[in-house]
Design a protein around this motif. Structure first.
Motif, PDB file in Angstrom:
ATOM      1  N   MET A   1     -10.787  14.290  23.222  1.00  0.00           N
ATOM      2  CA  MET A   1     -10.847  15.663  22.781  1.00  0.00           C
ATOM      3  C   MET A   1      -9.618  16.454  23.218  1.00  0.00           C
ATOM      4  O   MET A   1      -9.364  17.504  22.664  1.00  0.00           O
ATOM      5  CB  MET A   1     -12.107  16.340  23.322  1.00  0.00           C
ATOM      6  N   LEU A   2      -8.882  15.962  24.214  1.00  0.00           N
ATOM      7  CA  LEU A   2      -7.713  16.694  24.684  1.00  0.00           C
ATOM      8  C   LEU A   2      -6.633  16.795  23.612  1.00  0.00           C
ATOM      9  O   LEU A   2      -5.831  17.722  23.624  1.00  0.00           O
ATOM     10  CB  LEU A   2      -7.138  16.028  25.944  1.00  0.00           C
ATOM     11  N   ASP A   3      -6.591  15.843  22.689  1.00  0.00           N
ATOM     12  CA  ASP A   3      -5.565  15.842  21.649  1.00  0.00           C
ATOM     13  C   ASP A   3      -6.013  16.534  20.362  1.00  0.00           C
ATOM     14  O   ASP A   3      -5.259  16.581  19.399  1.00  0.00           O
ATOM     15  CB  ASP A   3      -5.142  14.406  21.330  1.00  0.00           C
ATOM     16  N   VAL A   4      -7.227  17.065  20.336  1.00  0.00           N
ATOM     17  CA  VAL A   4      -7.741  17.716  19.131  1.00  0.00           C
ATOM     18  C   VAL A   4      -7.544  19.224  19.261  1.00  0.00           C
ATOM     19  O   VAL A   4      -8.072  19.847  20.178  1.00  0.00           O
ATOM     20  CB  VAL A   4      -9.236  17.393  18.925  1.00  0.00           C
ATOM     21  N   PRO A   5      -6.757  19.833  18.355  1.00  0.00           N
ATOM     22  CA  PRO A   5      -6.554  21.279  18.428  1.00  0.00           C
ATOM     23  C   PRO A   5      -7.838  22.045  18.117  1.00  0.00           C
ATOM     24  O   PRO A   5      -8.670  21.596  17.325  1.00  0.00           O
ATOM     25  CB  PRO A   5      -5.502  21.567  17.360  1.00  0.00           C
ATOM     26  N   VAL A   6      -8.000  23.198  18.743  1.00  0.00           N
ATOM     27  CA  VAL A   6      -9.184  24.024  18.503  1.00  0.00           C
ATOM     28  C   VAL A   6      -9.115  24.641  17.118  1.00  0.00           C
ATOM     29  O   VAL A   6     -10.080  24.590  16.350  1.00  0.00           O
ATOM     30  CB  VAL A   6      -9.299  25.125  19.576  1.00  0.00           C
ATOM     31  N   PHE A   7      -7.976  25.226  16.768  1.00  0.00           N
ATOM     32  CA  PHE A   7      -7.783  25.839  15.454  1.00  0.00           C
ATOM     33  C   PHE A   7      -6.996  24.868  14.596  1.00  0.00           C
ATOM     34  O   PHE A   7      -5.845  24.565  14.882  1.00  0.00           O
ATOM     35  CB  PHE A   7      -7.051  27.173  15.586  1.00  0.00           C
ATOM     36  N   ARG A   8      -7.641  24.383  13.527  1.00  0.00           N
ATOM     37  CA  ARG A   8      -7.015  23.346  12.708  1.00  0.00           C
ATOM     38  C   ARG A   8      -6.861  23.787  11.265  1.00  0.00           C
ATOM     39  O   ARG A   8      -7.605  24.633  10.776  1.00  0.00           O
ATOM     40  CB  ARG A   8      -7.855  22.076  12.775  1.00  0.00           C
ATOM     41  N   LYS A   9      -5.885  23.184  10.588  1.00  0.00           N
ATOM     42  CA  LYS A   9      -5.625  23.470   9.181  1.00  0.00           C
ATOM     43  C   LYS A   9      -6.741  22.917   8.309  1.00  0.00           C
ATOM     44  O   LYS A   9      -7.425  21.964   8.678  1.00  0.00           O
ATOM     45  CB  LYS A   9      -4.324  22.801   8.738  1.00  0.00           C
ATOM     46  N   SER A  10      -6.892  23.518   7.157  1.00  0.00           N
ATOM     47  CA  SER A  10      -7.779  22.930   6.158  1.00  0.00           C
ATOM     48  C   SER A  10      -6.913  22.075   5.238  1.00  0.00           C
ATOM     49  O   SER A  10      -5.768  22.412   4.945  1.00  0.00           O
ATOM     50  CB  SER A  10      -8.512  24.016   5.365  1.00  0.00           C
TER      51      SER A  10
END
Length: 70
Positions: free
Chosen positions: A1-10
Motif C-alpha cells: 500500500m505504500l506505493d499506491v497514491p491516495v489521489f489517483r487518476k481516472s
C-alpha cells in the motif's frame, strides 16, 4: 500500500472509466478540485494539499489505534 497514491487518476477502459491503480493525480488537478470543493462548501480560503496531508497525519497520530512499534 505504500506505493499506491491516495489521489489517483481516472482512466478510460472498455467499460467506461475506472480509478487507476497506480497513476497519481497531478498536483495541479488536485489543487483545482480542492478549490472547487472549497467554493461549493462556502469556505473562504481554499484548502491546500499540505493542510490536508498535515491534518490527516495529525489525526492518524492522535488516534488510539496507532502504536509506536516499527
Amino acid at each position: 500500500m505504500l506505493d499506491v497514491p491516495v489521489f489517483r487518476k481516472s482512466v478510460k477502459t472498455e467499460y467506461g472509466y475506472e480509478i487507476s491503480p497506480h497513476k497519481p493525480l497531478s498536483y495541479a488537478t488536485l489543487l483545482s478540485l480542492m478549490k472547487v470543493v472549497s467554493i461549493i462548501t462556502g469556505v473562504l480560503q481554499p484548502t491546500r494539499a499540505y493542510y490536508l496531508r498535515y491534518g490527516t497525519g495529525n489525526e492518524f497520530n492522535q488516534s488510539g489505534d496507532v502504536s509506536n512499534a516499527l
